[in-house]
Design an enzyme around this catalytic site. Structure first.
Site, PDB file in Angstrom:
ATOM      1  N   TYR A 143      32.049  93.699-107.254  1.00 39.94           N
ATOM      2  CA  TYR A 143      31.661  93.194-105.930  1.00 39.94           C
ATOM      3  C   TYR A 143      30.503  92.197-106.001  1.00 39.94           C
ATOM      4  O   TYR A 143      30.407  91.314-105.166  1.00 39.94           O
ATOM      5  CB  TYR A 143      31.227  94.363-105.032  1.00 39.94           C
ATOM      6  CG  TYR A 143      32.319  94.979-104.212  1.00 39.94           C
ATOM      7  CD1 TYR A 143      33.532  95.345-104.785  1.00 39.94           C
ATOM      8  CD2 TYR A 143      32.134  95.224-102.852  1.00 39.94           C
ATOM      9  CE1 TYR A 143      34.525  95.938-104.025  1.00 39.94           C
ATOM     10  CE2 TYR A 143      33.123  95.825-102.090  1.00 39.94           C
ATOM     11  CZ  TYR A 143      34.313  96.176-102.683  1.00 39.94           C
ATOM     12  OH  TYR A 143      35.288  96.770-101.921  1.00 39.94           O
ATOM     13  N   LYS A 194      38.311 101.945-117.128  1.00 37.87           N
ATOM     14  CA  LYS A 194      39.504 101.300-117.673  1.00 37.87           C
ATOM     15  C   LYS A 194      39.139 100.875-119.095  1.00 37.87           C
ATOM     16  O   LYS A 194      39.099  99.699-119.449  1.00 37.87           O
ATOM     17  CB  LYS A 194      39.902 100.112-116.776  1.00 37.87           C
ATOM     18  CG  LYS A 194      41.278  99.547-117.077  1.00 37.87           C
ATOM     19  CD  LYS A 194      42.431 100.444-116.656  1.00 37.87           C
ATOM     20  CE  LYS A 194      43.743  99.850-117.121  1.00 37.87           C
ATOM     21  NZ  LYS A 194      44.895 100.728-116.868  1.00 37.87           N
ATOM     22  N   ASP A 227      43.892 104.034-113.231  1.00 39.63           N
ATOM     23  CA  ASP A 227      45.277 104.088-112.743  1.00 39.63           C
ATOM     24  C   ASP A 227      45.803 105.526-112.786  1.00 39.63           C
ATOM     25  O   ASP A 227      46.404 106.024-111.832  1.00 39.63           O
ATOM     26  CB  ASP A 227      46.194 103.119-113.516  1.00 39.63           C
ATOM     27  CG  ASP A 227      46.091 103.276-115.027  1.00 39.63           C
ATOM     28  OD1 ASP A 227      45.132 103.919-115.517  1.00 39.63           O
ATOM     29  OD2 ASP A 227      46.972 102.755-115.745  1.00 39.63           O
ATOM     30  N   ASP A 251      36.017 102.006-104.340  1.00 41.79           N
ATOM     31  CA  ASP A 251      36.501 101.571-103.028  1.00 41.79           C
ATOM     32  C   ASP A 251      37.945 102.024-102.850  1.00 41.79           C
ATOM     33  O   ASP A 251      38.321 102.610-101.829  1.00 41.79           O
ATOM     34  CB  ASP A 251      36.398 100.040-102.929  1.00 41.79           C
ATOM     35  CG  ASP A 251      36.913  99.518-101.599  1.00 41.79           C
ATOM     36  OD1 ASP A 251      36.557 100.109-100.560  1.00 41.79           O
ATOM     37  OD2 ASP A 251      37.666  98.520-101.603  1.00 41.79           O
ATOM     38  N   ASP A 255      39.511 105.594-100.632  1.00 39.20           N
ATOM     39  CA  ASP A 255      40.493 105.525 -99.539  1.00 39.20           C
ATOM     40  C   ASP A 255      41.644 106.480 -99.827  1.00 39.20           C
ATOM     41  O   ASP A 255      42.127 107.186 -98.942  1.00 39.20           O
ATOM     42  CB  ASP A 255      41.058 104.103 -99.392  1.00 39.20           C
ATOM     43  CG  ASP A 255      40.373 103.333 -98.268  1.00 39.20           C
ATOM     44  OD1 ASP A 255      39.170 103.580 -98.040  1.00 39.20           O
ATOM     45  OD2 ASP A 255      41.036 102.492 -97.628  1.00 39.20           O
TER      46      ASP A 255
HETATM   47  C1  IPM Z   1      34.126 100.392 -97.696  1.00 37.85           C
HETATM   48  C2  IPM Z   1      34.739  99.166 -97.093  1.00 37.85           C
HETATM   49  C3  IPM Z   1      33.869  97.974 -97.475  1.00 37.85           C
HETATM   50  C4  IPM Z   1      33.896  97.858 -98.984  1.00 37.85           C
HETATM   51  C5  IPM Z   1      34.272  96.650 -96.816  1.00 37.85           C
HETATM   52  C6  IPM Z   1      34.324  96.765 -95.309  1.00 37.85           C
HETATM   53  C7  IPM Z   1      33.378  95.523 -97.242  1.00 37.85           C
HETATM   54  O1  IPM Z   1      36.044  99.016 -97.502  1.00 37.85           O
HETATM   55  O2  IPM Z   1      32.967 100.708 -97.371  1.00 37.85           O
HETATM   56  O3  IPM Z   1      34.812 101.043 -98.470  1.00 37.85           O
HETATM   57  O4  IPM Z   1      34.814  97.264 -99.533  1.00 37.85           O
HETATM   58  O5  IPM Z   1      32.981  98.398 -99.619  1.00 37.85           O
HETATM   59 MG    MG Z   2      36.800 100.624 -98.632  1.00 33.93          MG
END
Ligand code: IPM
Ligand code: MG
Length: 369
Positions: A143, A194, A227, A251, A255
């Site tokens: 990032y 990785k 992965d 990230d 999710d």
């Molecule tokens: C998160 C979100 C953020 C990220 C975005 C909104 C920039 O997806 O906090 O996971 O990628 O970190």
């Molecule tokens: Mg995110």
């Protein structure tokens, strides 16, 4: 003792409505427990852009730096999607805020509430009792690595590039946060990398091993390719306790982990900086979900992730475990009692608004206290 400075950043979309429910809890704590916070509020994201022309006004950043803890709702929405990259709420507010405060450790728990077992798309036996913690490095890696950008090559083609980079000290500091957490839980840490492809994560793995040997011999350290980890999270998530990983891997994996619980609207997160000489530590708490512009302003959003973010704040920043427990127990009891916001609605349960859910939590706290 001076009251702790709590900065509230409601942000955009449903952030405003869910934060209003946290205010009820703050008021209750003041009235019934004589716990007073020095609460202030500031603009961030699209709301800040509309009012001041920038998504992260200098005033907001200064207030954030002065706060003992920050509670953030959510930022972003279609209204601001076509702004230049650096003015978009996510890129122009959230990422600089993380970077400016050096909030390098992002804690993302994925916990399944018994009452919501059926909300997941996975089989109940795969997820019942699930309680894992993803520790995502938040201010380095892909990032933020330099060089980055888009350039035009001599032959007229364009080339886009980002850099995956970590120094030993960056790896060690996130490693320590994860090992410390594992030590307080089931003493198992899985470091996700990785290692078979990326040099940077070869270093990552070496440093994690050194750290374990030097400082955490009592914690079991394992390694997994990212992965495979994505696959294992869906196959058998209960094999994990604490996981630690690179910014972008985290990230994606977080999710994935959040959806195991079936309820994105339920999950809080904490982003922590380094402990300062005075013992304080920059800290930002926010729900994992976004601003949900499609349902904003309708009083139907689930306020529980924001409420649980506040309880994480009490636990990690203010050392108020009893109050944090009280909030979490109230959430469990209200769910058990059958109240649901639309996102977690199930047959036979009572669908309630954001406001009614917030009121129910406070009423339950009163009962349990
Ligand atoms: C998160 C979100 C953020 C990220 C975005 C909104 C920039 O997806 O906090 O996971 O990628 O970190
Ligand atoms: Mg995110």
């Amino acid at each position: 003792m001076a009251a702790k400075k709590l900065l509230i950043l409601p942000g955009d979309g449903i952030g405003v409505e869910t934060m209003a429910q946290v205010r009820r809890i703050i008021d209750w704590l003041a009235k019934k427990r004589q716990i007073e916070f020095d609460v202030s509020e500031a603009l961030i994201g699209g709301a800040a852009y509309d009012a001041t022309g920038t998504p992260l006004p200098a005033e907001t950043l200064a207030a954030a730096k002065a706060a003992d803890a920050i509670l953030l709702g959510a930022v972003g929405g279609p209204k601001w999607d076509n702004l230049p990259f650096h003015l978009k709420p996510e890129r122009g507010a959230l990422l600089p805020l993380r970077k400016e405060l050096e909030l390098f450790a992002n804690l993302r728990p994925a916990v399944v509430f018994d009452a919501l077992l059926d909300a997941s798309t996975l089989k109940p036996e795969v997820i019942s009792g699930l309680d894992i913690m993803i520790v995502r490095e938040l201010t380095g890696g892909l990032y933020f690595g330099e060089p980055r950008g888009i350039e035009t090559l001599p032959d007229g083609q364009r080339r886009g590039f980002n850099t995956l980079t970590y120094t030993t000290s960056e790896i060690q500091r996130i490693g320590r946060v994860a090992f410390d957490l594992a030590r307080k839980r089931n003493k198992r840490l899985c470091s996700v990398d990785k290692h078979n492809v990326l040099d940077c994560t070869v270093l990552w793995r070496e440093e994690m091993i050194k750290l374990q040997q030097a400082e955490y011999p009592d914690v079991e350290l394992t390694h997994m390719y990212v992965d495979n980890c994505a696959m294992q999270l869906v196959r058998n998530p209960k094999q994990f306790d604490v996981m630690v990983t690179e910014n972008m891997f985290g990230d994606i994996l977080s999710d994935c982990a959040s959806m195991l619980t079936g309820s994105l609207g339920m999950l809080p997160s904490a982003s922590l900086g380094a402990v300062r000489a005075d013992g304080g530590r920059p800290a930002l708490y926010e729900p994992i979900h976004g601003s949900a512009p499609d349902i904003a302003g309708k009083d139907i959003a689930n306020p529980l992730a924001t409420i649980l973010s506040f309880s994480m704040c009490l636990r990690y920043s203010f050392d108020m475990a009893a109050e944090a427990d009280l909030i979490e127990n109230a959430v469990k009891a209200v769910l058990k009692g059958g109240l649901r916001t639309a996102d977690i609605m199930q047959p036979g349960k009572a669908k309630v608004s954001t406001t009614v859910m917030g009121e129910a939590i406070v009423r339950e706290m009163e009962k349990l206290a």
